[in-house]
Write a protein that holds these residues in place. Sequence first.
Motif, mmCIF file in Angstrom:
data_model
loop_
_atom_site.group_PDB
_atom_site.id
_atom_site.type_symbol
_atom_site.label_atom_id
_atom_site.label_comp_id
_atom_site.label_asym_id
_atom_site.label_seq_id
_atom_site.Cartn_x
_atom_site.Cartn_y
_atom_site.Cartn_z
ATOM 1 N N ILE A 72 0.834 -1.202 0.000
ATOM 2 C CA ILE A 72 0.000 0.000 0.000
ATOM 3 C C ILE A 72 0.873 1.258 0.000
ATOM 4 O O ILE A 72 0.528 2.256 -0.630
ATOM 5 C CB ILE A 72 -1.012 -0.004 1.184
ATOM 6 C CG1 ILE A 72 -2.032 1.130 1.050
ATOM 7 C CG2 ILE A 72 -0.290 0.048 2.522
ATOM 8 C CD1 ILE A 72 -3.031 0.943 -0.044
ATOM 9 N N GLU A 73 2.029 1.195 0.660
ATOM 10 C CA GLU A 73 2.927 2.355 0.687
ATOM 11 C C GLU A 73 3.491 2.662 -0.693
ATOM 12 O O GLU A 73 3.807 3.813 -0.995
ATOM 13 C CB GLU A 73 4.095 2.120 1.661
ATOM 14 C CG GLU A 73 3.703 2.069 3.111
ATOM 15 C CD GLU A 73 3.380 0.665 3.620
ATOM 16 O OE1 GLU A 73 3.261 0.499 4.839
ATOM 17 O OE2 GLU A 73 3.257 -0.275 2.795
ATOM 18 N N ASP A 76 0.993 4.479 -4.304
ATOM 19 C CA ASP A 76 1.168 5.875 -4.685
ATOM 20 C C ASP A 76 1.810 6.579 -3.500
ATOM 21 O O ASP A 76 1.175 6.714 -2.450
ATOM 22 C CB ASP A 76 -0.169 6.518 -5.039
ATOM 23 C CG ASP A 76 -0.011 7.920 -5.596
ATOM 24 O OD1 ASP A 76 0.549 8.794 -4.893
ATOM 25 O OD2 ASP A 76 -0.438 8.166 -6.736
ATOM 26 N N HIS A 79 -0.088 9.190 -1.816
ATOM 27 C CA HIS A 79 -1.428 8.775 -1.348
ATOM 28 C C HIS A 79 -2.538 9.418 -2.172
ATOM 29 O O HIS A 79 -3.591 9.762 -1.652
ATOM 30 C CB HIS A 79 -1.605 9.069 0.139
ATOM 31 C CG HIS A 79 -0.498 8.553 0.985
ATOM 32 N ND1 HIS A 79 -0.261 7.212 1.142
ATOM 33 C CD2 HIS A 79 0.466 9.197 1.672
ATOM 34 C CE1 HIS A 79 0.800 7.051 1.908
ATOM 35 N NE2 HIS A 79 1.262 8.235 2.236
ATOM 36 N N GLU A 80 -2.249 9.570 -3.470
ATOM 37 C CA GLU A 80 -3.225 10.178 -4.367
ATOM 38 C C GLU A 80 -3.668 9.218 -5.471
ATOM 39 O O GLU A 80 -4.164 9.656 -6.511
ATOM 40 C CB GLU A 80 -2.645 11.462 -4.962
ATOM 41 C CG GLU A 80 -2.422 12.530 -3.904
ATOM 42 C CD GLU A 80 -1.793 13.799 -4.453
ATOM 43 O OE1 GLU A 80 -1.618 13.918 -5.684
ATOM 44 O OE2 GLU A 80 -1.480 14.672 -3.640
ATOM 45 N N HIS A 81 -3.486 7.944 -5.239
ATOM 46 C CA HIS A 81 -4.003 6.964 -6.196
ATOM 47 C C HIS A 81 -5.516 7.184 -6.273
ATOM 48 O O HIS A 81 -6.155 7.509 -5.262
ATOM 49 C CB HIS A 81 -3.684 5.548 -5.703
ATOM 50 C CG HIS A 81 -4.048 4.481 -6.674
ATOM 51 N ND1 HIS A 81 -5.343 4.020 -6.810
ATOM 52 C CD2 HIS A 81 -3.306 3.795 -7.574
ATOM 53 C CE1 HIS A 81 -5.373 3.086 -7.743
ATOM 54 N NE2 HIS A 81 -4.148 2.924 -8.226
ATOM 55 N N GLN A 84 -7.342 5.633 -3.459
ATOM 56 C CA GLN A 84 -7.131 6.261 -2.155
ATOM 57 C C GLN A 84 -7.960 7.539 -2.027
ATOM 58 O O GLN A 84 -8.546 7.811 -0.976
ATOM 59 C CB GLN A 84 -5.640 6.541 -1.935
ATOM 60 C CG GLN A 84 -4.834 5.270 -1.773
ATOM 61 C CD GLN A 84 -3.337 5.496 -1.818
ATOM 62 O OE1 GLN A 84 -2.841 6.213 -2.683
ATOM 63 N NE2 GLN A 84 -2.622 4.879 -0.893
ATOM 64 N N TRP A 87 -11.608 6.471 -1.708
ATOM 65 C CA TRP A 87 -11.847 5.915 -0.373
ATOM 66 C C TRP A 87 -12.161 7.042 0.610
ATOM 67 O O TRP A 87 -13.090 6.934 1.407
ATOM 68 C CB TRP A 87 -10.626 5.131 0.081
ATOM 69 C CG TRP A 87 -10.864 3.686 0.345
ATOM 70 C CD1 TRP A 87 -10.803 3.065 1.564
ATOM 71 C CD2 TRP A 87 -11.163 2.649 -0.597
ATOM 72 N NE1 TRP A 87 -11.055 1.725 1.422
ATOM 73 C CE2 TRP A 87 -11.275 1.442 0.104
ATOM 74 C CE3 TRP A 87 -11.358 2.631 -1.976
ATOM 75 C CZ2 TRP A 87 -11.570 0.240 -0.510
ATOM 76 C CZ3 TRP A 87 -11.636 1.433 -2.593
ATOM 77 C CH2 TRP A 87 -11.749 0.253 -1.864
ATOM 78 N N GLN A 99 -8.532 -1.812 5.290
ATOM 79 C CA GLN A 99 -8.593 -0.945 4.120
ATOM 80 C C GLN A 99 -7.389 -1.024 3.186
ATOM 81 O O GLN A 99 -7.551 -0.947 1.973
ATOM 82 C CB GLN A 99 -8.860 0.494 4.536
ATOM 83 C CG GLN A 99 -10.194 0.665 5.230
ATOM 84 C CD GLN A 99 -11.365 0.065 4.477
ATOM 85 O OE1 GLN A 99 -11.594 0.371 3.313
ATOM 86 N NE2 GLN A 99 -12.112 -0.804 5.126
ATOM 87 N N SER A 100 -6.172 -1.198 3.699
ATOM 88 C CA SER A 100 -5.037 -1.301 2.782
ATOM 89 C C SER A 100 -5.181 -2.543 1.907
ATOM 90 O O SER A 100 -4.919 -2.488 0.701
ATOM 91 C CB SER A 100 -3.709 -1.295 3.533
ATOM 92 O OG SER A 100 -3.613 -2.387 4.413
ATOM 93 N N ILE A 103 -7.936 -1.835 -0.689
ATOM 94 C CA ILE A 103 -7.458 -0.957 -1.758
ATOM 95 C C ILE A 103 -6.541 -1.717 -2.710
ATOM 96 O O ILE A 103 -6.654 -1.571 -3.934
ATOM 97 C CB ILE A 103 -6.765 0.295 -1.179
ATOM 98 C CG1 ILE A 103 -7.818 1.211 -0.526
ATOM 99 C CG2 ILE A 103 -5.986 1.042 -2.256
ATOM 100 C CD1 ILE A 103 -7.232 2.366 0.271
#
Length: 149
Positions: A72-73, A76, A79-81, A84, A87, A99-100, A103
């Motif tokens: 998940i890290e 993106d 954190h703008e995938h 994300q 969500w 949630q990770s 996603i």
Amino acid sequence: MKLKINGKTHEFSGDTAMPLLWFLRDELQLTGTKYGCGMALCGACTVHVDGEPMRACQLPISATEGKSVTTIEGLDTQHEHPLQVAWAEHNVPQCGYCQSGQIMQAASLLAKNAAPTDEEIDNHMSGNICRCGTYPRIRNAIKSAAKGE
């Protein structure tokens, strides 16, 4: 042994039967991938291996040699995938623990199917459990990300 995780090469010299999850969390401090059931049944530990969703809690490190792992890290770094963002916009997380994994599973779907139907979303996401029951919000967020909203 060399592992490529989130675009970076890491050395590993331990027991290659060790689950990838422990290396990610304990050695690399990539704690976004969660431990849930430990039996690859809940999906909280979902990562991508060469783009395919895999359960890191049961995946031996040896199975990732020569492959690219994305957590998940690494999905993106800003954190703008689109997932994300969706969500957050759809207020999907309640407790947030799963949630990770949710996603990451959804990202693998959208990478193969840019416009999934509700049935396709439900089928693809069926192995990821949310004990808070936010499934309708998860589906809506996936549809929103697919549409680029």
